[in-house]
Every structure is written in C-alpha cells, then in structure tokens.
Design an enzyme around this catalytic site. Sequence first.
Site, PDB file in Angstrom:
ATOM      1  N   ARG A  36      48.090  18.409  56.536  1.00  0.00           N
ATOM      2  CA  ARG A  36      48.857  19.291  55.655  1.00  0.00           C
ATOM      3  C   ARG A  36      48.412  19.047  54.219  1.00  0.00           C
ATOM      4  NH1 ARG A  36      50.433  15.834  52.924  1.00  0.00           N
ATOM      5  NH2 ARG A  36      51.368  17.316  51.520  1.00  0.00           N
ATOM      6  N   GLY A  37      48.968  19.878  53.303  1.00  0.00           N
ATOM      7  CA  GLY A  37      48.504  19.829  51.921  1.00  0.00           C
ATOM      8  C   GLY A  37      47.386  20.850  51.782  1.00  0.00           C
ATOM      9  N   ALA A  38      47.473  21.671  50.732  1.00  0.00           N
ATOM     10  CA  ALA A  38      46.621  22.859  50.650  1.00  0.00           C
ATOM     11  C   ALA A  38      45.111  22.581  50.806  1.00  0.00           C
ATOM     12  CB  ALA A  38      46.930  23.602  49.347  1.00  0.00           C
ATOM     13  N   ARG A  52      49.106  28.716  58.965  1.00  0.00           N
ATOM     14  CA  ARG A  52      50.154  28.561  57.943  1.00  0.00           C
ATOM     15  C   ARG A  52      49.937  29.649  56.889  1.00  0.00           C
ATOM     16  NH1 ARG A  52      51.718  22.755  55.942  1.00  0.00           N
ATOM     17  NH2 ARG A  52      53.621  23.916  55.467  1.00  0.00           N
ATOM     18  N   ASP A  66      50.264  25.136  46.217  1.00  0.00           N
ATOM     19  CA  ASP A  66      49.728  25.747  47.445  1.00  0.00           C
ATOM     20  C   ASP A  66      49.071  27.089  47.173  1.00  0.00           C
ATOM     21  OD1 ASP A  66      51.882  23.768  48.451  1.00  0.00           O
ATOM     22  OD2 ASP A  66      50.545  24.213  50.140  1.00  0.00           O
TER      23      ASP A  66
END
Length: 326
Positions: free
Chosen positions: A37-39, A73, A217
Amino acid sequence: MDAVLWVDQTKLPFHFCVKESKQAEDLACAIEDMEIRGAPSIGAMAAYALALAYAQDQANFEVYWLPRLQRTRPTAVNLFHACDYMLMISKQKQVTAAIMKEAAQHYADDEVQRNQKMGLHLADVLAVGERRIQTHCNAGWLAAVDWGTALSGVYQLSKQGENPSVWVNETRPRMQGGRLTAWELKQQGVRCTIQADAAAAWMMQQGLVDVVVVGADRIASNGDVANKVGTYMLALAAQAHGIPFYVAAPKSTLDEHCLSGSMIEIEHRSKDELLAVTGVDNKGLSVEVSVLTPDVDVNNPAFDITPFACITGIITEQGLWTGLTT
Ligand code: MRU
C-alpha cells in the site's frame, strides 16, 4: 521473469514477512488486500504485475490484465500512471517480455530517485525550530518503494545529523501510522511517539508541533490533495494554529487531468475495518477481535480531500510546488 518479492505490510509490526510470487494475479491481490500500500509502492507493484502478465499471457495483456490492475484501488493515481507507462512500453516495436521486465524495474528505480531528491528538498523545509514533526498514515519507505515521501525528508534530516522527533498519528481504522510509520522510524533510529488521531489538534494548541507533513495519493492540478482520511482535519487544525502544513509527493502523484479535488474518486472500504481489529496474542499468534457489534451502520471513506488553500506547500522532486498547473 523472476519472482517479485514484497513485504506483507498487514503483518507489521509483529512479523516481518516477505512474500514472493511469479503470478500477476497474486500481485493484484496483494494491492487489493493492502499487503502493498501507499501510492508509489502501489504503482511499482502494478508495473511488476504487468510485466509478469505480459510474459505469461501476452494475448490478454490489454483486454484483461490492464483493467484487472486498474481496478485494484481507485484513489492513488500512481497506479494509473504505472499502468499507462507499461501499456506505452508494450506498444513499442519489437517489445519482449525482457523489455517489459526492464521497464517495470526502471519505473520502480525512478520512484526511488524521485523520492530521494524530494527528501532533500523537504529536509530544507523541515529544518526549522525544534523539528517536532507531526505526520499521518504511513508515507515512508514501505509506502514508496524506498526512502518514502513525507518520511524521506525526516530520514534526510536524520542523515544530516539532526535529531527530529515525530508525532505519529495512529491513523484509524487500519493504523498505518501506529503499525507502520512508528515501526519504520524505530528501524531508522528516529525518535517518535504514537498518539490517537484525536490528540493531533490539542498537541498543536499546546505548542508542541513545529510542522505537519503528509504524503498524497493524488494531487489535482489546482493543488487539492487526496490523502489518508484525517488529513483534511489536520490541515484545518494546523491552519488554525499557524503551523506550516506540507504535502510531499513525487510528480507521479500529480494528476494533471484532474482539475480539482472534487473530481477525485474516494475509495470506500469494508465496514469490517471498523468492526474488528487484528493483533497478536501473548504467543505472537494473529487474532481478530470484534470491537463493535455487527448490527451498526458504518461509514468508512479511506481518503479525504484537503483544499490547496489549507496547504502551505507541496514538495516534489523538483522542489516547492505552488499548486499551479505544471
Ligand atoms: O490506504 P493506504 O494505506 O494505501 O493510504 C496511503 C496514504 O494515504 C499515504 O499517505 C499516501 O499513499 C502517500 S505515501 C507515499
């Protein structure tokens, strides 16, 4: 292509678990399940997944694998940049699976370079007062392949011999601050203290915060920022207390097609994230415990939008960004 390895972030801080797969589908699931996760990390993982997909199922690359990855996502624009980049490479003449693999590696390496540069710019900005920094969610090396975005500046400061200290908002409901940021900062030897999200404004009012810095994001061309839910609340509190509020993000997080924050899709996640928490028991075994009764209605937006008017500045690898279209 060789297998792709990733740290399963859902197991931290209790277990450092490295997973490995040669299947594009496993990588897509790792993004959906937030093992990655995390952009910027989502973008890099998608690039690797598409390289694997090209090697194994070239005929369905565009019709199946590209949309499969794009659906994992919705909010982090880095995912879509990575997909566009891999599509562009796949359309080049005489492209091979080896070229696609090199392209994915290049995409990830490029993020590392950008974030490292951005960290140097951010360190200059953070080098004020006592450097008591407040941050939200996880914008460190777990979220950004290496270095991080918001934390990149903190790591650079620390490397320069400074002694920053970080107020880490736990970041309900998934606790990326408490579980990931605090773990990362400890690995790097940076002083940090976890606090409940609700303590953030009070700490500012007490004069205990010099600066707030978060990642992003997606950044609209007018400078509005989508980031982990709770960021907007922090920005308002910082503004009310005259505390600088910075956003750190590589240019792969800018979405020039998006004119303002109102155009950004906000991911809404499962109510289960609020109904239960997962931790470990005294034997270190994973346990899930209900904290609410299942009959309640739950609202779980994963991100919010902070208007540029509440932001002191956006730091990219090119320095301070004013929010005007580049
Ligand atoms: O839902 P997550 O954990 O993927 O959300 C991550 C964030 O909101 C980060 O702050 C953002 O990606 C910037 S980090 C480099």
